[in-house]
Design a protein around this motif. Structure first.
Motif: not given
Ligand SMILES: [Fe+2]
Length: 201
Positions: A27, A81, A167
């Protein structure tokens, strides 16, 4: 200058067993790195707009049309993220008294907030994010966005976010997104949420 991938603020296996090390490697090192690379490729086409992604995504119409969607996807992907990593910890944390009171006032109780956030994360069709935000009225709100869209583009300040792209959970949780959402509540870094709430309200 270019945008760079931030290091994780903890070891890859720090969030085990809730989030596994293999998922964190893929990730962070692969998916997040790709958003960074693609955001930089878009920004290089228009050096005149600078690299302040938060400011750019707060006013997407200001982004040159030929890179607008690329920045929404990849600039958003980077911001989301970078925030997400900081919103998790292996340490035991809890909301501050002030945030806890705001959660109770808005949702009725912490459990009702958790149910609303879980519903937003569960029902986001396809890929996207669930959020706790401070909205334009300065109030807490649970919401979700598609793809890598950031609440910043809607004038909202994210203080908690959960990646519900496959994911983010498929290696460990396979197709069972609800188990991943439940596990996330065991690793939330409420100290970071408190900090973002104090800055946003
Ligand atoms: Fe992600």
């Amino acid at each position: 200058m270019a945008i760079i991938l931030p290091d994780l603020p903890y070891a890859y296996d720090a969030l085990e067993p809730y989030i596994d090390a293999e998922t964190m490697h893929l990730h962070h090192d692969k998916h997040h790195q790709t958003y960074v690379n693609n955001a930089n490729a878009a920004l290089e086409k228009h050096p005149e707009i600078g690299e302040d992604l938060e400011a750019l995504l707060a006013d997407v119409e200001s982004i040159p049309a030929d890179i607008r969607q690329a920045l929404i996807n990849n600039g958003g992907g980077h911001l989301n993220h970078a925030l997400f990593w900081e919103l998790m910890t292996s340490e035991k944390t809890a909301p501050s008294a002030e945030l806890a009171a705001a959660i109770d006032a808005t949702f009725g109780s912490f459990e009702e907030f958790q149910a609303a956030f879980t519903a937003a994360a569960t029902t986001r069709f396809g890929s996207g994010w669930a959020w706790l935000v401070v909205n334009k009225e300065g109030k807490l709100e649970v919401t979700s966005t598609a793809n890598q869209d950031t609440p910043i583009s809607e004038g909202k300040k994210p203080i908690l976010g959960l990646d519900v792209w496959e994911h983010a959970y498929y290696v460990k949780y396979r197709n069972v997104r609800p188990d991943y959402i439940k596990a996330f509540f065991s690793v939330i870094n409420w100290n970071k949420v408190d900090e973002l709430y104090a800055a946003a309200k």
